[in-house]
Design an enzyme around this catalytic site. Structure first.
Site, mmCIF file in Angstrom:
data_model
loop_
_atom_site.group_PDB
_atom_site.id
_atom_site.type_symbol
_atom_site.label_atom_id
_atom_site.label_comp_id
_atom_site.label_asym_id
_atom_site.label_seq_id
_atom_site.Cartn_x
_atom_site.Cartn_y
_atom_site.Cartn_z
ATOM 1 N N CYS A 10 -11.935 38.452 16.413
ATOM 2 C CA CYS A 10 -12.015 38.244 18.072
ATOM 3 C C CYS A 10 -12.141 36.630 18.280
ATOM 4 C CB CYS A 10 -13.315 39.131 18.585
ATOM 5 S SG CYS A 10 -14.677 39.086 17.737
ATOM 6 N N HIS A 59 -17.975 35.179 24.204
ATOM 7 C CA HIS A 59 -17.804 34.718 22.679
ATOM 8 C C HIS A 59 -17.074 33.699 22.296
ATOM 9 C CE1 HIS A 59 -17.351 37.209 18.609
ATOM 10 N NE2 HIS A 59 -18.250 36.411 18.577
#
Length: 447
Positions: A55, A113
């Site tokens: 990710c 993130h």
């Protein structure tokens, strides 16, 4: 392009969504009617890729329009233990910062993130509003990044921790709708906007919208002792309903026609995903780990179609900037391509050469035209992925010149970027990586 002609942009990113997890891509065990409708109204890509098999690395590429290996944080696959040290530099031009400088209102709702506070964050990289989580995964009900009372919630508005009650997928949908509707004056209605809506669904933990009791009893956020296909189906259906809620808000506000809506995933599917006809999954450079479902709708300018144009995450920055009439930063030229001429029918589809690397199992990959070079540990392959989607027929001996050429191209490409060191590998190891999945073996015979 005048300000009233510039499109709004809603970029929706799923987390760990598999190639065939939507019914429009082949899922038959449950239906995803809202995303199926989005596909029918716009472009459904059949050869779209993520920049990485995990990710955070893909998110570096998405927001910068460049290979993630140009930045130290992009080497952490995923960015976990070093998020406070190696994040997205605030001074680096990004899709939201370039649009913001051009007069767009910008918001991120959901997963960031790309580095943690105090050094990194959405508000430091071009977003004017943020509601969501800074890390990689949180529980859907407790909103904690781990278990135990000592672990703080990873839920923020801007840079301030907040507490909300509810299933996270639904909370994000509600927040996105409120922002589109201009609730509390948070969106400037006089400006075009970029809304990045980055769900954590259907990433683990394996908790559906009716599973609050299960959520609060979890002993491990990774949840290896639970989850099943039925729970996963509920998670994906909840994601589909959330997207439908956002699309309905655009329609009600009269914004549907001149709003670009993109839907895609940050990497391939995880253990409960359907990736047929591909093999592989998240953390692997087989097609199942990097080929992702991708949809685009822009009624004002792009006709409905199924597109076999090869695309990748880092294409979205140059493509969306071009749609908005904004130039990329001259000192940070995109590695991705502007796909707008192809999607509008002004240019033919064309072959691409794309590159990947992933430190676990020393994986390497090149997609050039129909051919794909793949290396996993000491095993090397050449596949025709258009003819052999399951990557079963190793053509390295049948086409040795193609095999050697792609190997050389990968080496030349790799030399341009930051190296993966032992220190990087150690920091980035997570339970997602099954280090012994590919033991060295003899190359597969041609079929």
């Amino acid at each position: 392009m005048s300000s009233d002609q510039r499109p709004n942009i809603v970029f929706i990113l799923a987390d760990d969504l598999g190639w065939a997890d939507l019914s429009v891509y082949g899922q038959a065990d449950y239906q995803t009617p809202h995303l199926d409708a989005l596909a029918a109204q716009g472009v459904r890509f059949t050869q779209a890729y993520a920049n990485s098999a995990v990710c955070s690395a893909t998110r570096f590429a998405l927001i910068t329009g460049r290979y993630q290996y140009r930045l130290r944080g992009g080497l952490e696959e995923p960015l976990v233990r070093q998020a406070h040290v190696h994040g997205l530099p605030p001074e680096h031009p990004t899709l939201p910062s370039l649009l913001q400088d051009a007069g767009y209102d910008t918001a991120l709702v959901g997963k960031w993130h790309l580095g943690s506070l105090p050094h990194f964050g959405p508000l430091k990289s071009g977003y004017g509003h943020f509601f969501g989580n800074y890390g990689g995964a949180i529980d859907y009900f407790t909103h904690k990044p781990g278990v135990g009372e000592a672990v703080p919630r990873d839920l923020y508005e801007g840079e301030v921790p907040v507490e909300r009650v509810g299933y996270y997928t639904q909370l994000l949908a509600d927040e996105a709708v409120d922002w589109i509707n201009g609730k509390s004056g948070r969106r400037d209605a006089s400006k075009p906007f970029l809304l990045s809506l980055h769900f954590t669904a259907p990433h683990w933990p394996w908790v559906g919208p009716e599973d609050e009791e299960i959520s609060r009893s979890l002993q491990d956020l990774f949840h290896y002792d639970g989850g099943n296909l039925a729970t996963y189906a509920r998670m994906v259906r909840s994601l589909d309903q959330a997207v439908g809620q956002v699309l309905e808000a655009l329609r009600e506000q009269g914004l549907e026609r001149n709003t670009i809506v993109v839907f895609t995933s940050d990497n391939g599917g995880e253990r409960f995903s359907k990736t047929w006809p591909f093999t592989g999954q998240k953390t692997e450079l087989l097609e199942g780990g990097i080929r992702v479902p991708t949809l685009l709708r822009w009624p004002a300018r792009i006709a409905p179609q199924v597109s076999s144009q090869v695309a990748v995450s880092m294409d979205w920055l140059p493509t969306l900037l071009a749609a908005a009439g904004v130039a990329p930063d001259a000192d940070h030229a995109p590695d991705g391509d502007n796909l707008l001429p192809v999607l509008e029918g002004r240019a033919p589809q064309y072959a691409r050469t794309l590159f990947w690397r992933y430190k676990a199992q020393e994986q390497r990959a090149v997609r050039a035209g129909a051919f794909k070079y793949l290396k996993i540990n000491d095993n090397e392959f050449l596949f025709d992925v258009e003819d052999d989607a399951r990557e079963r027929a190793n053509l390295r001996h049948r086409h040795p010149e193609v095999f050697e050429s792609l190997k050389r191209q990968w080496e030349a490409w790799n030399a341009q970027f930051l190296p993966i060191t032992e220190e990087v590998f150690t920091h980035g190891v997570t339970p997602d990586i099954q280090a012994d999945r590919y033991a060295p073996q003899k190359p597969r015979r041609e079929l």
